[in-house]
Design a protein around this motif. Structure first.
Motif, PDB file in Angstrom:
ATOM      1  N   PHE A  60     157.337 -14.665   3.081  1.00 53.39           N
ATOM      2  CA  PHE A  60     156.468 -13.518   3.321  1.00 53.39           C
ATOM      3  C   PHE A  60     155.176 -13.691   2.525  1.00 53.39           C
ATOM      4  N   ALA A  61     154.084 -13.168   3.083  1.00 57.66           N
ATOM      5  CA  ALA A  61     152.798 -13.233   2.382  1.00 57.66           C
ATOM      6  C   ALA A  61     152.068 -11.916   2.562  1.00 57.66           C
ATOM      7  N   VAL A  62     151.233 -11.584   1.583  1.00 54.13           N
ATOM      8  CA  VAL A  62     150.498 -10.322   1.630  1.00 54.13           C
ATOM      9  C   VAL A  62     149.168 -10.484   0.908  1.00 54.13           C
ATOM     10  N   ALA A  63     148.140  -9.789   1.426  1.00 56.20           N
ATOM     11  CA  ALA A  63     146.869  -9.710   0.706  1.00 56.20           C
ATOM     12  C   ALA A  63     147.076  -8.826  -0.512  1.00 56.20           C
ATOM     13  N   ALA A  64     146.940  -9.396  -1.698  1.00 55.62           N
ATOM     14  CA  ALA A  64     147.309  -8.701  -2.934  1.00 55.62           C
ATOM     15  C   ALA A  64     146.122  -8.138  -3.694  1.00 55.62           C
ATOM     16  N   GLY A  65     144.916  -8.287  -3.166  1.00 57.53           N
ATOM     17  CA  GLY A  65     143.753  -7.725  -3.821  1.00 57.53           C
ATOM     18  C   GLY A  65     142.626  -8.737  -3.942  1.00 57.53           C
ATOM     19  N   PRO A  66     141.421  -8.236  -4.144  1.00 58.90           N
ATOM     20  CA  PRO A  66     141.069  -6.835  -4.359  1.00 58.90           C
ATOM     21  C   PRO A  66     141.099  -6.024  -3.077  1.00 58.90           C
ATOM     22  N   GLY A  67     140.909  -4.704  -3.237  1.00 57.21           N
ATOM     23  CA  GLY A  67     140.882  -3.828  -2.086  1.00 57.21           C
ATOM     24  C   GLY A  67     141.261  -2.413  -2.448  1.00 57.21           C
ATOM     25  N   SER A  68     141.572  -1.645  -1.428  1.00 56.95           N
ATOM     26  CA  SER A  68     141.973  -0.258  -1.616  1.00 56.95           C
ATOM     27  C   SER A  68     143.266  -0.179  -2.414  1.00 56.95           C
ATOM     28  N   PHE A  69     143.282   0.651  -3.449  1.00 55.99           N
ATOM     29  CA  PHE A  69     144.477   0.792  -4.273  1.00 55.99           C
ATOM     30  C   PHE A  69     145.683   1.183  -3.413  1.00 55.99           C
ATOM     31  N   THR A  70     145.508   2.190  -2.558  1.00 57.77           N
ATOM     32  CA  THR A  70     146.616   2.647  -1.723  1.00 57.77           C
ATOM     33  C   THR A  70     147.027   1.588  -0.719  1.00 57.77           C
ATOM     34  N   GLY A  71     146.049   0.947  -0.072  1.00 59.02           N
ATOM     35  CA  GLY A  71     146.357  -0.074   0.918  1.00 59.02           C
ATOM     36  C   GLY A  71     147.099  -1.256   0.324  1.00 59.02           C
ATOM     37  N   LEU A  72     146.661  -1.722  -0.836  1.00 57.86           N
ATOM     38  CA  LEU A  72     147.339  -2.839  -1.493  1.00 57.86           C
ATOM     39  C   LEU A  72     148.757  -2.459  -1.885  1.00 57.86           C
ATOM     40  N   ARG A  73     148.917  -1.267  -2.405  1.00 53.77           N
ATOM     41  CA  ARG A  73     150.235  -0.806  -2.833  1.00 53.77           C
ATOM     42  C   ARG A  73     151.202  -0.747  -1.651  1.00 53.77           C
ATOM     43  N   ILE A  74     150.712  -0.266  -0.499  1.00 54.76           N
ATOM     44  CA  ILE A  74     151.570  -0.185   0.694  1.00 54.76           C
ATOM     45  C   ILE A  74     151.945  -1.578   1.173  1.00 54.76           C
ATOM     46  N   GLY A  75     150.983  -2.487   1.226  1.00 53.83           N
ATOM     47  CA  GLY A  75     151.276  -3.844   1.690  1.00 53.83           C
ATOM     48  C   GLY A  75     152.265  -4.559   0.804  1.00 53.83           C
ATOM     49  N   VAL A  76     152.053  -4.487  -0.503  1.00 51.39           N
ATOM     50  CA  VAL A  76     152.955  -5.156  -1.445  1.00 51.39           C
ATOM     51  C   VAL A  76     154.347  -4.536  -1.387  1.00 51.39           C
ATOM     52  N   ALA A  77     154.408  -3.207  -1.337  1.00 50.20           N
ATOM     53  CA  ALA A  77     155.710  -2.537  -1.282  1.00 50.20           C
ATOM     54  C   ALA A  77     156.463  -2.898  -0.006  1.00 50.20           C
ATOM     55  N   THR A  78     155.744  -3.026   1.102  1.00 53.67           N
ATOM     56  CA  THR A  78     156.383  -3.405   2.366  1.00 53.67           C
ATOM     57  C   THR A  78     157.006  -4.790   2.268  1.00 53.67           C
ATOM     58  N   VAL A  79     156.256  -5.735   1.726  1.00 52.58           N
ATOM     59  CA  VAL A  79     156.771  -7.105   1.593  1.00 52.58           C
ATOM     60  C   VAL A  79     157.943  -7.151   0.623  1.00 52.58           C
ATOM     61  N   LYS A  80     157.843  -6.446  -0.479  1.00 56.48           N
ATOM     62  CA  LYS A  80     158.938  -6.425  -1.446  1.00 56.48           C
ATOM     63  C   LYS A  80     160.217  -5.884  -0.789  1.00 56.48           C
ATOM     64  N   GLY A  81     160.083  -4.816  -0.005  1.00 60.20           N
ATOM     65  CA  GLY A  81     161.249  -4.240   0.647  1.00 60.20           C
ATOM     66  C   GLY A  81     161.878  -5.154   1.680  1.00 60.20           C
ATOM     67  N   LEU A  82     161.045  -5.902   2.413  1.00 63.90           N
ATOM     68  CA  LEU A  82     161.568  -6.805   3.437  1.00 63.90           C
ATOM     69  C   LEU A  82     162.179  -8.066   2.831  1.00 63.90           C
ATOM     70  N   ALA A  83     161.574  -8.560   1.747  1.00 65.37           N
ATOM     71  CA  ALA A  83     162.013  -9.833   1.183  1.00 65.37           C
ATOM     72  C   ALA A  83     163.180  -9.698   0.223  1.00 65.37           C
ATOM     73  N   TYR A  84     163.308  -8.568  -0.423  1.00 63.03           N
ATOM     74  CA  TYR A  84     164.304  -8.425  -1.493  1.00 63.03           C
ATOM     75  C   TYR A  84     165.735  -8.705  -1.038  1.00 63.03           C
ATOM     76  N   PRO A  85     166.216  -8.147   0.095  1.00 63.11           N
ATOM     77  CA  PRO A  85     167.628  -8.355   0.458  1.00 63.11           C
ATOM     78  C   PRO A  85     167.997  -9.814   0.669  1.00 63.11           C
ATOM     79  N   SER A  86     167.063 -10.609   1.197  1.00 64.40           N
ATOM     80  CA  SER A  86     167.364 -12.006   1.502  1.00 64.40           C
ATOM     81  C   SER A  86     167.013 -12.955   0.367  1.00 64.40           C
ATOM     82  N   GLY A  87     166.184 -12.501  -0.573  1.00 66.44           N
ATOM     83  CA  GLY A  87     165.747 -13.383  -1.651  1.00 66.44           C
ATOM     84  C   GLY A  87     164.758 -14.441  -1.214  1.00 66.44           C
TER      85      GLY A  87
END
Length: 227
Positions: A60-87
């Motif tokens: 998984f990959a995500v734009a981690a910044g710079p940018g909108s605080f809320t937008g970055l937080r949502i993108g990172v949180a989405t990737v963390k949630g999808l990737a965590y169960p599988s490692g």
């Protein structure tokens, strides 16, 4: 390597599935809706539409910044949630580098800009030469007049949600500015994937727990009005 990539650092949102440098599918929205409403449904629809599931994704990959605080937080949180169960491995990449990666096939200097408000832009300078992207400076928050003084009359391709702002404000002092084509001007998840691919292929991805956004400035917090 199949990578599911996310771009939510500005107003537009994008999700892409790639296999190496090949784009399998990409979804893009620039409708002003909050990314919390659009990003995950876009990913689910994209995967279903091309006959793939999360079990087929290698990283998984995500734009981690710079940018909108809320937008970055949502993108990172989405990737963390999808990737965590599988490692499976993750990569957070520079939003500005991802923009420049999206211009592969063009040549010359690239000026990546995001509107940071208050007369500033988030910026980095790059150059495409013989198919190789060279970074010319680190990601930074810079005032428009400082950026104008730095680039002077040199030719620069503007890309990012601050491109129109810079073109409007700076063309008098910087006549070499050129807007990227409209379909390449906004950040895309494919650019995120291309920025992340070398890192992930070389085993330099991180686990979901270690993925985090990178802010050039602390988020703005409004102060309560004095009574």
């Amino acid at each position: 390597m199949k990578i599911l990539s996310f771009e939510s650092s500005a107003v537009s949102a994008s999700v892409a599935l790639t296999d190496g440098v090949r784009l399998i599918a990409q979804s893009f929205q620039n409708c002003g809706l909050t990314h919390s409403r659009t990003l995950l449904p876009m990913a689910e629809s994209l995967l279903a539409g091309c006959g793939h599931g999360l079990q087929d994704v290698d990283a998984f990959a995500v734009a981690a910044g710079p940018g909108s605080f809320t937008g970055l937080r949502i993108g990172v949180a989405t990737v963390k949630g999808l990737a965590y169960p599988s490692g499976k491995p993750c990569a957070g990449v520079s939003t500005l580098e991802a923009m420049a990666r999206g211009l592969e096939g063009l040549s010359g200097p690239v000026c990546c800009v995001m509107d940071a408000r208050g007369g500033q832009v988030y910026n980095a300078l790059f150059c495409w030469k013989n198919g190789v992207l060279e970074r010319l400076c680190e990601d930074r928050a810079i005032r428009l007049e400082e950026l104008a003084a730095e680039i002077g009359e040199s030719t620069q391709i503007l890309v990012g949600d601050g491109a129109n702002l810079c073109y409007t404000k700076l063309t008098t002092t910087c006549p070499g500015l050129r807007l990227a084509p409209p379909h390449l001007r906004y950040p895309s998840a494919y650019g995120v994937a291309m920025a992340a691919l070398p890192r992930l292929e070389s085993g330099q991805g991180v686990c979901a727990q270690d993925l985090d956004a990178q802010y050039l400035r602390p988020p703005y917090v409004s102060q309560p009005k004095k009574k």
